[in-house]
Motif scaffolding. Structure first.
Motif, PDB file in Angstrom:
ATOM      1  N   ALA A  96       0.835  -1.203   0.000  1.00 11.15           N
ATOM      2  CA  ALA A  96       0.000   0.000   0.000  1.00 11.15           C
ATOM      3  C   ALA A  96       0.870   1.254   0.000  1.00 11.15           C
ATOM      4  O   ALA A  96       0.562   2.241  -0.684  1.00 11.15           O
ATOM      5  CB  ALA A  96      -0.935  -0.003   1.210  1.00 11.15           C
ATOM      6  N   TYR A  97       1.966   1.223   0.760  1.00  9.51           N
ATOM      7  CA  TYR A  97       2.896   2.363   0.755  1.00  9.51           C
ATOM      8  C   TYR A  97       3.505   2.550  -0.623  1.00  9.51           C
ATOM      9  O   TYR A  97       3.576   3.671  -1.149  1.00  9.51           O
ATOM     10  CB  TYR A  97       4.005   2.157   1.792  1.00  9.51           C
ATOM     11  N   ARG A  98       3.967   1.461  -1.224  1.00  8.91           N
ATOM     12  CA  ARG A  98       4.589   1.558  -2.551  1.00  8.91           C
ATOM     13  C   ARG A  98       3.589   2.049  -3.587  1.00  8.91           C
ATOM     14  O   ARG A  98       3.940   2.812  -4.500  1.00  8.91           O
ATOM     15  CB  ARG A  98       5.154   0.191  -2.960  1.00  8.91           C
ATOM     16  N   PHE A  99       2.358   1.594  -3.467  1.00 14.50           N
ATOM     17  CA  PHE A  99       1.313   2.041  -4.394  1.00 14.50           C
ATOM     18  C   PHE A  99       1.140   3.553  -4.310  1.00 14.50           C
ATOM     19  O   PHE A  99       1.113   4.255  -5.324  1.00 14.50           O
ATOM     20  CB  PHE A  99      -0.007   1.338  -4.061  1.00 14.50           C
ATOM     21  N   GLU A 100       1.012   4.069  -3.090  1.00 13.03           N
ATOM     22  CA  GLU A 100       0.806   5.503  -2.907  1.00 13.03           C
ATOM     23  C   GLU A 100       2.049   6.289  -3.292  1.00 13.03           C
ATOM     24  O   GLU A 100       1.965   7.375  -3.872  1.00 13.03           O
ATOM     25  CB  GLU A 100       0.411   5.788  -1.462  1.00 13.03           C
ATOM     26  N   ASP A 101       3.213   5.742  -2.974  1.00 16.02           N
ATOM     27  CA  ASP A 101       4.467   6.406  -3.321  1.00 16.02           C
ATOM     28  C   ASP A 101       4.615   6.511  -4.842  1.00 16.02           C
ATOM     29  O   ASP A 101       4.971   7.568  -5.373  1.00 16.02           O
ATOM     30  CB  ASP A 101       5.636   5.620  -2.721  1.00 16.02           C
ATOM     31  N   ALA A 102       4.320   5.432  -5.543  1.00 15.79           N
ATOM     32  CA  ALA A 102       4.393   5.444  -7.010  1.00 15.79           C
ATOM     33  C   ALA A 102       3.362   6.398  -7.598  1.00 15.79           C
ATOM     34  O   ALA A 102       3.641   7.106  -8.583  1.00 15.79           O
ATOM     35  CB  ALA A 102       4.179   4.028  -7.553  1.00 15.79           C
ATOM     36  N   ARG A 103       2.173   6.430  -7.012  1.00  9.21           N
ATOM     37  CA  ARG A 103       1.141   7.356  -7.485  1.00  9.21           C
ATOM     38  C   ARG A 103       1.615   8.799  -7.354  1.00  9.21           C
ATOM     39  O   ARG A 103       1.375   9.627  -8.229  1.00  9.21           O
ATOM     40  CB  ARG A 103      -0.152   7.139  -6.686  1.00  9.21           C
ATOM     41  N   ASN A 104       2.306   9.088  -6.247  1.00  8.74           N
ATOM     42  CA  ASN A 104       2.813  10.436  -6.039  1.00  8.74           C
ATOM     43  C   ASN A 104       3.897  10.790  -7.053  1.00  8.74           C
ATOM     44  O   ASN A 104       3.849  11.854  -7.684  1.00  8.74           O
ATOM     45  CB  ASN A 104       3.349  10.564  -4.611  1.00  8.74           C
ATOM     46  N   TRP A 105       4.867   9.917  -7.244  1.00  8.13           N
ATOM     47  CA  TRP A 105       5.943  10.213  -8.199  1.00  8.13           C
ATOM     48  C   TRP A 105       5.422  10.275  -9.633  1.00  8.13           C
ATOM     49  O   TRP A 105       5.982  10.992 -10.473  1.00  8.13           O
ATOM     50  CB  TRP A 105       7.051   9.161  -8.080  1.00  8.13           C
ATOM     51  N   ASN A 106       4.357   9.558  -9.915  1.00 10.64           N
ATOM     52  CA  ASN A 106       3.789   9.552 -11.266  1.00 10.64           C
ATOM     53  C   ASN A 106       3.139  10.880 -11.631  1.00 10.64           C
ATOM     54  O   ASN A 106       2.829  11.133 -12.801  1.00 10.64           O
ATOM     55  CB  ASN A 106       2.761   8.417 -11.392  1.00 10.64           C
ATOM     56  N   LYS A 107       2.927  11.752 -10.644  1.00 10.36           N
ATOM     57  CA  LYS A 107       2.353  13.075 -10.929  1.00 10.36           C
ATOM     58  C   LYS A 107       3.336  13.991 -11.646  1.00 10.36           C
ATOM     59  O   LYS A 107       2.931  14.961 -12.299  1.00 10.36           O
ATOM     60  CB  LYS A 107       1.923  13.756  -9.627  1.00 10.36           C
ATOM     61  N   LEU A 108       4.617  13.713 -11.496  1.00  9.62           N
ATOM     62  CA  LEU A 108       5.643  14.604 -12.041  1.00  9.62           C
ATOM     63  C   LEU A 108       5.464  14.786 -13.544  1.00  9.62           C
ATOM     64  O   LEU A 108       5.356  13.830 -14.303  1.00  9.62           O
ATOM     65  CB  LEU A 108       7.028  14.018 -11.749  1.00  9.62           C
ATOM     66  N   GLY A 109       5.411  16.050 -13.954  1.00 10.50           N
ATOM     67  CA  GLY A 109       5.274  16.360 -15.370  1.00 10.50           C
ATOM     68  C   GLY A 109       3.860  16.312 -15.896  1.00 10.50           C
ATOM     69  O   GLY A 109       3.622  16.575 -17.070  1.00 10.50           O
ATOM     70  N   LYS A 110       2.895  15.985 -15.043  1.00 13.03           N
ATOM     71  CA  LYS A 110       1.496  15.921 -15.459  1.00 13.03           C
ATOM     72  C   LYS A 110       0.729  17.122 -14.911  1.00 13.03           C
ATOM     73  O   LYS A 110       1.157  17.763 -13.948  1.00 13.03           O
ATOM     74  CB  LYS A 110       0.856  14.623 -14.965  1.00 13.03           C
ATOM     75  N   PRO A 111      -0.415  17.461 -15.507  1.00 13.07           N
ATOM     76  CA  PRO A 111      -1.236  18.561 -14.969  1.00 13.07           C
ATOM     77  C   PRO A 111      -1.676  18.263 -13.542  1.00 13.07           C
ATOM     78  O   PRO A 111      -1.911  17.109 -13.181  1.00 13.07           O
ATOM     79  CB  PRO A 111      -2.443  18.605 -15.923  1.00 13.07           C
ATOM     80  N   VAL A 112      -1.796  19.284 -12.737  1.00 12.25           N
ATOM     81  CA  VAL A 112      -2.264  19.125 -11.365  1.00 12.25           C
ATOM     82  C   VAL A 112      -3.714  18.649 -11.380  1.00 12.25           C
ATOM     83  O   VAL A 112      -4.552  19.191 -12.103  1.00 12.25           O
ATOM     84  CB  VAL A 112      -2.135  20.451 -10.591  1.00 12.25           C
ATOM     85  N   ASP A 113      -3.995  17.635 -10.593  1.00 13.60           N
ATOM     86  CA  ASP A 113      -5.362  17.108 -10.488  1.00 13.60           C
ATOM     87  C   ASP A 113      -6.114  17.935  -9.445  1.00 13.60           C
ATOM     88  O   ASP A 113      -5.963  17.727  -8.241  1.00 13.60           O
ATOM     89  CB  ASP A 113      -5.326  15.642 -10.087  1.00 13.60           C
ATOM     90  N   LEU A 114      -6.924  18.856  -9.905  1.00 13.49           N
ATOM     91  CA  LEU A 114      -7.633  19.763  -9.003  1.00 13.49           C
ATOM     92  C   LEU A 114      -8.775  19.078  -8.267  1.00 13.49           C
ATOM     93  O   LEU A 114      -9.369  19.666  -7.363  1.00 13.49           O
ATOM     94  CB  LEU A 114      -8.171  20.961  -9.792  1.00 13.49           C
ATOM     95  N   THR A 115      -9.086  17.839  -8.639  1.00 16.57           N
ATOM     96  CA  THR A 115     -10.165  17.109  -7.967  1.00 16.57           C
ATOM     97  C   THR A 115      -9.649  16.269  -6.797  1.00 16.57           C
ATOM     98  O   THR A 115     -10.440  15.697  -6.053  1.00 16.57           O
ATOM     99  CB  THR A 115     -10.899  16.185  -8.949  1.00 16.57           C
ATOM    100  N   GLU A 116      -8.341  16.196  -6.627  1.00 12.95           N
ATOM    101  CA  GLU A 116      -7.768  15.314  -5.604  1.00 12.95           C
ATOM    102  C   GLU A 116      -8.067  15.828  -4.200  1.00 12.95           C
ATOM    103  O   GLU A 116      -8.088  17.031  -3.947  1.00 12.95           O
ATOM    104  CB  GLU A 116      -6.250  15.191  -5.798  1.00 12.95           C
ATOM    105  N   TRP A 117      -8.264  14.891  -3.290  1.00 14.42           N
ATOM    106  CA  TRP A 117      -8.515  15.199  -1.878  1.00 14.42           C
ATOM    107  C   TRP A 117      -7.316  14.800  -1.038  1.00 14.42           C
ATOM    108  O   TRP A 117      -6.619  13.829  -1.341  1.00 14.42           O
ATOM    109  CB  TRP A 117      -9.736  14.430  -1.371  1.00 14.42           C
ATOM    110  N   GLY A 118      -7.120  15.518   0.070  1.00 14.38           N
ATOM    111  CA  GLY A 118      -6.062  15.203   1.018  1.00 14.38           C
ATOM    112  C   GLY A 118      -6.570  14.532   2.266  1.00 14.38           C
ATOM    113  O   GLY A 118      -5.792  14.229   3.174  1.00 14.38           O
ATOM    114  N   MET A 119      -7.874  14.303   2.375  1.00 16.12           N
ATOM    115  CA  MET A 119      -8.474  13.582   3.498  1.00 16.12           C
ATOM    116  C   MET A 119      -9.427  12.533   2.958  1.00 16.12           C
ATOM    117  O   MET A 119      -9.981  12.690   1.869  1.00 16.12           O
ATOM    118  CB  MET A 119      -9.252  14.536   4.420  1.00 16.12           C
ATOM    119  N   THR A 120      -9.617  11.477   3.731  1.00 13.95           N
ATOM    120  CA  THR A 120     -10.547  10.435   3.315  1.00 13.95           C
ATOM    121  C   THR A 120     -11.969  10.813   3.707  1.00 13.95           C
ATOM    122  O   THR A 120     -12.184  11.576   4.655  1.00 13.95           O
ATOM    123  CB  THR A 120     -10.173   9.091   3.959  1.00 13.95           C
TER     124      THR A 120
END
Length: 684
Positions: A453-477
């Protein structure tokens, strides 16, 4: 700053217990529905207290008496109780999902993660086996270069804190761009000052921390003498890192944590690390610049890597791997972790029941999967629409306040209103749910599930680099009982979990609802214009859009709030650090005023009658106060005073109402009484 920037140990993020120890916790069962509590609770009052002398005690004294802190909690509050109620409701969902035969992919993942966590016999049988291979690799380190290389591997694989942190986030100056960030980390205590203060309590706590480090190293197989020497060496390394860190107040200044540089320039600060290789290990794509939030800290990292004995560096890395993994290992590790981080540091006598640990873990690691299950059962479209309407009303009140300010120039008002109109309101849950389809979750591999689960989230974070900012993303569940404003997204976010009774009840009259949830909405909105938020423009960019005179006028007004709150005592002789809390204090004050204005407009023309002996205005303020009812252990208060940007509950209520003539009139308070602050502070 992102997942790997956190210095907090995982145990501080939720329950870590394998079972109750010490005081026996009451036996509870999963909830089929979230219990109802009124938005305005008459039994929570203490009518022996004069509301003009201590409004917090008047509103919450009864609650404080009938709600002692549970044995497995560091503090207890209206918010915290609702969070546990939500969690107990989620527990029932997860128990069903763990055993159901016909499950959706979402139910399979959350159910299997929960089941793996609950299987403590299997976890205990493994002992420390989940970390043995990683520790063996660290044992093979013989050079400084190998120690530096190990940091990259650990950052990629372990949710721990190793010297510094890295990730991808929005560029503060160009919020449309995702950039690489490197920042401070590597501490096992809550903040730098824990290493540097010389008072008796701080000295004793460091001794207890060293004992915890030694205990963990001993559990991992080190001889006692070596574990003792390693623990002292680890404290030496962490003290050096703390000395090179910015203070918690300095970190509130966005300019002090923004230093764009090239990879070569970062290499000049810390040449002991192969930065190109480091970022390749993290999975980062190509980039030319990055933000190094604390350059002086990176110099401290370099000094430690070059001067400390290799054995000390190796011991430091081993300990931080162990302390990050401890909540997922066998009971002795869990117990040691709890005993220091919960019992010693925060005064919690008893471990939480295992269901709390596991439910909290699913929410933390698979929050938007579990959130779908929560929202489907608790948050209607009607609730979302009503909350959105209240938010829009409060934003209209803010527009009127900006227009009426006598200390702000027309030029700055134009910019302020542009920012206000650009704010996005995110209510309840994301428009698009996070896709966990590539994450493997097994019902019999708890430690492995946590790593994946950590690796999944970590990869998701690094995959943002160079892509448009996702304005729909949430920081809380969605089940979270909290809310937030994001200055770079320029959005306010209200999870479904915080929009439940006793914080909001659509069947209740408007007065307490606007006082409670309305003031929370106003609080988050005011963050867009507090001492941090005001430095970002309508696009979320760090840009000075104020005239010099207007900025001076703002500082004069916020200083009034700082001076007031600095006089409040948190615990012992520790006062509120109002330079740390001023953003939240201003948001509390501004948010309550905005909610009051919006409520008055909503009910204009209505004939509002007293209810249970309280006028409508009094009900507004009591509703506003009762969200903050709380009890806290003194140990937890000390940690909060050093690290938490929020003031304690009594100050968040008394500090606000004492500055509002609307409150003075509602309760007919007189000059000279404690709830009439002179001078009255007002920013917005």
């Amino acid at each position: 700053m992102k997942l790997k920037m956190a210095a907090a140990v995982l145990s501080l993020l939720g329950g870590v217990g394998a079972g109750a120890q010490g005081t026996v916790l009451p036996v509870v069962q999963p909830l089929s529905a979230i219990p109802f509590s009124p938005v305005l609770d008459l039994t929570s009052l203490d009518k022996t207290v004069d509301p003009c002398v201590d409004f917090y005690k008047f509103s919450c004294g009864g609650w404080m008496k009938k709600n002692p802190i549970p044995a497995d909690q560091a503090s207890w509050s209206v918010y915290h109780k609702l969070a546990i109620d939500n969690q107990q409701f989620l527990w029932g969902i997860l128990k069903d999902d763990a055993v159901a035969k016909d499950r959706t992919p979402v139910q399979q993942k959350v159910g299997d993660y929960y089941a793996a966590c609950m299987n403590t016999p299997a976890i205990d049988a493994l002992g420390m086996k989940p970390v043995e291979a990683g520790l063996a690799r660290l044992d093979m380190i013989t050079t400084r270069e190998q120690a530096a290389h190990a940091i990259a591997t650990l950052h990629h694989n372990v949710a721990g804190s190793f010297f510094f942190g890295s990730g991808v986030g929005q560029d503060a100056v160009d919020s449309s761009t995702e950039i690489v960030e490197v920042g401070a980390g590597g501490l096992g205590l809550p903040d730098r000052d824990y290493y540097l203060k010389t008072d008796a309590k701080s000295v004793k706590l460091r001794e207890q921390y060293v004992a915890y480090v030694q205990q963990l190293m001993t559990l991992a197989g080190e001889p006692s003498e070596k574990a003792s020497a390693d623990a002292k060496a680890i404290l030496t390394i962490e003290t050096a890192l703390a000395t090179g860190s910015l203070t918690v107040v300095e970190r509130r200044d966005p300019h002090k944590i923004y230093h764009m540089m090239t990879l070569a320039e970062l290499g000049g600060l810390a040449p002991g690390i192969d930065w190109a290789g480091y970022f390749k290990t993290q999975g980062a794509g190509a980039f030319t610049k990055l933000n190094v939030s604390q350059p002086e800290f990176m110099k401290a990292v370099q000094a430690e890597l070059m001067t400390e004995p290799v054995e000390a560096l190796k011991a430091y890395l081993k300990f931080h791997m162990l302390t990050a993994a401890a909540p997922y290992l066998s009971h002795p590790f869990v117990q040691a972790n709890f005993d220091f981080y919960s019992k010693t540091l925060r005064g919690v006598p008893t471990m939480p029941a295992r269901w709390k640990t596991c439910t909290g873990g699913v929410d933390r690691m698979l929050g938007e999967a579990l959130g779908q299950e929560f929202v489907r059962r608790t948050f209607s479209s009607e609730m979302k629409a009503k909350t959105r309407t209240m938010t829009e009303q409060i934003e209209a009140a803010m527009k009127g306040e900006i227009e009426g300010l006598d200390w702000m120039s027309p030029e700055t008002k134009v910019e302020a209103e542009r920012k206000l109109h650009a704010i996005r309101n995110k209510i309840g849950y994301p428009d698009t749910w996070r896709d966990y389809s590539t994450l493997e979750v097994k019902p019999d591999d708890y430690a492995g599930d946590a790593v994946r689960a950590y690796r999944f989230e970590d990869a998701r974070n690094w995959n943002k680099l160079g892509k448009p900012v996702d304005l729909t993303e949430w920081g809380m569940t969605p089940p979270t009982v909290n809310a937030y404003f994001n200055p770079q997204m320029n959005d306010i976010n209200f999870p479904a979990g915080v929009l439940q009774p006793p914080l909001y009840d659509a069947k209740e009259d408007d007065a307490p609802n606007y006082g409670n949830t309305g003031a929370t909405i106003g609080h988050e909105l005011t963050h867009a214009f507090d001492d941090e938020g005001r430095q970002f423009d309508d696009k979320g960019n760090l840009r000075d859009w104020w005239t010099a005179a207007d900025a001076k006028g703002f500082e004069q007004r916020i200083q009034c709030v700082r001076d007031q709150y600095a006089g409040y005592v948190v615990v012992d002789d520790i006062h509120i650090n109002s330079k740390l809390t001023s953003g939240e204090d201003v948001a509390d004050l501004g948010g309550t005023l905005l909610a009051y204005i919006a409520w008055k407009k909503e009910t204009a023309g209505q004939k509002l009658m007293p209810i249970n002996g309280f006028t409508p205005d009094q009900r507004f303020f009591v509703g506003m106060a009762q969200w903050a009812c709380e009890n806290e252990r003194p140990e937890n208060l000390r940690v909060s005073a050093a690290t938490d940007p929020h003031s304690p509950g009594f100050a968040r209520i008394n500090g606000v109402v004492s500055n509002m003539p609307e409150f003075k009139n509602a309760f007919q308070c007189k000059a000279g009484q404690a709830m009439v602050h002179v001078p009255a502070c007002r920013v917005w």
